[in-house]
Design a protein around this motif. Structure first.
Motif, PDB file in Angstrom:
ATOM      1  N   ALA A 111       0.086   7.535   5.028  1.00  0.00           N
ATOM      2  CA  ALA A 111       0.877   7.249   3.829  1.00  0.00           C
ATOM      3  C   ALA A 111       0.515   8.214   2.705  1.00  0.00           C
ATOM      4  N   TYR A 112      -0.778   8.388   2.471  1.00  0.00           N
ATOM      5  CA  TYR A 112      -1.250   9.292   1.428  1.00  0.00           C
ATOM      6  C   TYR A 112      -0.762  10.719   1.684  1.00  0.00           C
ATOM      7  N   ALA A 113      -0.944  11.197   2.897  1.00  0.00           N
ATOM      8  CA  ALA A 113      -0.583  12.573   3.219  1.00  0.00           C
ATOM      9  C   ALA A 113       0.930  12.783   3.185  1.00  0.00           C
ATOM     10  N   SER A 114       1.694  11.766   3.572  1.00  0.00           N
ATOM     11  CA  SER A 114       3.150  11.894   3.535  1.00  0.00           C
ATOM     12  C   SER A 114       3.644  12.106   2.113  1.00  0.00           C
ATOM     13  N   MET A 115       3.044  11.391   1.158  1.00  0.00           N
ATOM     14  CA  MET A 115       3.443  11.580  -0.246  1.00  0.00           C
ATOM     15  C   MET A 115       3.082  12.985  -0.726  1.00  0.00           C
ATOM     16  N   LYS A 116       1.926  13.476  -0.316  1.00  0.00           N
ATOM     17  CA  LYS A 116       1.528  14.826  -0.712  1.00  0.00           C
ATOM     18  C   LYS A 116       2.448  15.869  -0.083  1.00  0.00           C
ATOM     19  N   GLY A 117       2.905  15.607   1.142  1.00  0.00           N
ATOM     20  CA  GLY A 117       3.897  16.496   1.746  1.00  0.00           C
ATOM     21  C   GLY A 117       5.165  16.551   0.915  1.00  0.00           C
ATOM     22  N   ASN A 153       0.530  21.287  -8.933  1.00  0.00           N
ATOM     23  CA  ASN A 153       0.456  19.981  -8.292  1.00  0.00           C
ATOM     24  C   ASN A 153      -0.679  19.968  -7.275  1.00  0.00           C
ATOM     25  N   ILE A 154      -1.422  18.889  -7.265  1.00  0.00           N
ATOM     26  CA  ILE A 154      -2.552  18.777  -6.348  1.00  0.00           C
ATOM     27  C   ILE A 154      -2.116  18.035  -5.096  1.00  0.00           C
ATOM     28  N   SER A 155      -2.274  18.681  -3.961  1.00  0.00           N
ATOM     29  CA  SER A 155      -1.942  18.081  -2.673  1.00  0.00           C
ATOM     30  C   SER A 155      -3.236  17.834  -1.906  1.00  0.00           C
ATOM     31  N   THR A 156      -3.215  18.072  -0.623  1.00  0.00           N
ATOM     32  CA  THR A 156      -4.376  17.814   0.217  1.00  0.00           C
ATOM     33  C   THR A 156      -4.266  18.604   1.508  1.00  0.00           C
ATOM     34  N   GLY A 157      -5.406  18.956   2.084  1.00  0.00           N
ATOM     35  CA  GLY A 157      -5.401  19.566   3.401  1.00  0.00           C
ATOM     36  C   GLY A 157      -4.731  18.683   4.438  1.00  0.00           C
ATOM     37  N   LEU A 158      -4.737  17.366   4.176  1.00  0.00           N
ATOM     38  CA  LEU A 158      -4.164  16.401   5.123  1.00  0.00           C
ATOM     39  C   LEU A 158      -2.646  16.516   5.249  1.00  0.00           C
ATOM     40  N   ALA A 159      -2.005  17.314   4.397  1.00  0.00           N
ATOM     41  CA  ALA A 159      -0.580  17.579   4.563  1.00  0.00           C
ATOM     42  C   ALA A 159      -0.335  18.672   5.607  1.00  0.00           C
ATOM     43  N   ARG A 160      -1.404  19.398   5.988  1.00  0.00           N
ATOM     44  CA  ARG A 160      -1.290  20.427   7.034  1.00  0.00           C
ATOM     45  C   ARG A 160      -1.861  19.940   8.349  1.00  0.00           C
ATOM     46  N   PHE A 161      -3.081  19.386   8.311  1.00  0.00           N
ATOM     47  CA  PHE A 161      -3.691  18.828   9.519  1.00  0.00           C
ATOM     48  C   PHE A 161      -3.708  17.313   9.418  1.00  0.00           C
ATOM     49  N   GLN A 181       0.837  -1.213   0.000  1.00  0.00           N
ATOM     50  CA  GLN A 181       0.000   0.000   0.000  1.00  0.00           C
ATOM     51  C   GLN A 181       0.867   1.257   0.000  1.00  0.00           C
ATOM     52  N   PHE A 182       1.908   1.241   0.811  1.00  0.00           N
ATOM     53  CA  PHE A 182       2.817   2.390   0.873  1.00  0.00           C
ATOM     54  C   PHE A 182       3.458   2.641  -0.489  1.00  0.00           C
ATOM     55  N   ASP A 183       3.940   1.572  -1.108  1.00  0.00           N
ATOM     56  CA  ASP A 183       4.604   1.700  -2.410  1.00  0.00           C
ATOM     57  C   ASP A 183       3.626   2.223  -3.459  1.00  0.00           C
ATOM     58  N   GLU A 184       2.374   1.784  -3.402  1.00  0.00           N
ATOM     59  CA  GLU A 184       1.381   2.263  -4.359  1.00  0.00           C
ATOM     60  C   GLU A 184       1.162   3.765  -4.193  1.00  0.00           C
ATOM     61  N   MET A 185       1.055   4.215  -2.954  1.00  0.00           N
ATOM     62  CA  MET A 185       0.884   5.646  -2.711  1.00  0.00           C
ATOM     63  C   MET A 185       2.102   6.427  -3.201  1.00  0.00           C
ATOM     64  N   MET A 186       3.286   5.897  -2.944  1.00  0.00           N
ATOM     65  CA  MET A 186       4.504   6.579  -3.375  1.00  0.00           C
ATOM     66  C   MET A 186       4.579   6.645  -4.897  1.00  0.00           C
ATOM     67  N   ASN A 187       4.284   5.522  -5.563  1.00  0.00           N
ATOM     68  CA  ASN A 187       4.400   5.474  -7.022  1.00  0.00           C
ATOM     69  C   ASN A 187       3.422   6.423  -7.693  1.00  0.00           C
ATOM     70  N   ILE A 188       2.206   6.504  -7.178  1.00  0.00           N
ATOM     71  CA  ILE A 188       1.185   7.355  -7.792  1.00  0.00           C
ATOM     72  C   ILE A 188       1.411   8.823  -7.442  1.00  0.00           C
TER      73      ILE A 188
END
Length: 254
Positions: free
Chosen positions: A158-164, A143-151, A112-119
């Motif tokens: 995993a998802y938010a870490s990649m967006k960070g 680039n599209i990130s997410t509010g989850l990179a702030r809160f 799952q982590f690798d999938e998030m990183m790859n995408i």
């Protein structure tokens, strides 16, 4: 070769936020290259909608997690630019494609982590890298990130870490591409009612109400709240906005 209209490449443009971004750009007179992973019919529907707005559009298949396919993809892009748009460059790259993952840190698997990183990180990095020879000077990268990179909301590590990581990458893009007049910015949506993540925000009433309660404007977001911001960043009015993270969340967790 020259083209009258600006051209945007929108990844994941067949549905949800990407669809809204493509249509918002088309309303501003921008022609569209959009990608889809598997939903060709949905992508063609967006092409038809762009056509109705008086702009050209083409849909190309892309798995944004598979870097090995990017060279062949950009060969397709080059061919499409020549044959459909009579040019050899495009102007705006919008890295939107993505999938969600909801899992606690304790339960997240390496796969799952690798999938998030790859995408969301590796794919964005190398899709952007390989776009640079085709991107016009004075262009834009969004680039599209997410509010989850702030809160932080449990289950999104995993998802938010990649967006960070994407947010840091965006600042480096702005620094390294500044000499070409190319700006790079992040748009970070908050909670949005789409089918993203299985439609959890849209379809789970309890979650929807909770997210609305922690948002200053008192509701969760809609796709129409996001696409116009991306389109604005591609206008001349936004030329001096660079290396910024613009959160479009209605004021979540203030």
């Amino acid at each position: 070769m020259a083209t009258k209209n600006k051209i945007a490449l929108v990844t994941g443009g067949s549905r949800g936020l990407g669809k809204n971004m493509a249509l918002s750009l088309a309303k501003k007179g921008v022609d569209i290259l959009l990608t889809y992973n598997s939903r060709q019919e949905d992508a063609q529907a967006v092409v038809a909608a762009v056509d109705e707005l008086g702009q050209k559009a083409v849909a190309l298949q892309l798995n944004s997690s598979t870097v090995g396919g990017f060279d062949a993809f950009y060969e397709q892009v080059s061919t499409t630019l020549r044959e459909t748009f009579q040019t050899d460059r495009f102007d705006f790259l919008i890295n939107n494609a993505g999938t969600a993952l909801h899992a606690s840190i304790a339960d997240t698997t390496e796969a799952q982590f690798d999938e998030m990183m790859n995408i969301h990180l590796k794919g964005v990095f190398f899709l952007t890298q390989k776009a640079l020879p085709l991107l016009n000077d004075g262009g834009r990268i969004i680039n599209i990130s997410t509010g989850l990179a702030r809160f932080s909301v449990p289950g999104s590590s995993a998802y938010a870490s990649m967006k960070g990581g994407v947010e840091v990458f965006t600042r480096y893009l702005a620094k390294e591409l500044g000499e070409r007049g190319i700006t790079a910015n992040v748009v970070a949506p908050g909670a949005i009612e789409t089918d993203f993540g299985g439609g959890r925000v849209r379809d789970n009433q309890q979650m929807n109400e909770y997210l609305a309660s922690v948002t200053a404007l008192g509701r969760v977001g809609l796709p129409d709240d996001i696409g116009g911001v991306v389109a604005f960043l591609c206008t001349e009015d936004a030329r001096w906005i660079n290396a910024q993270r613009i959160e479009v969340s209605g004021g979540m967790f203030l």
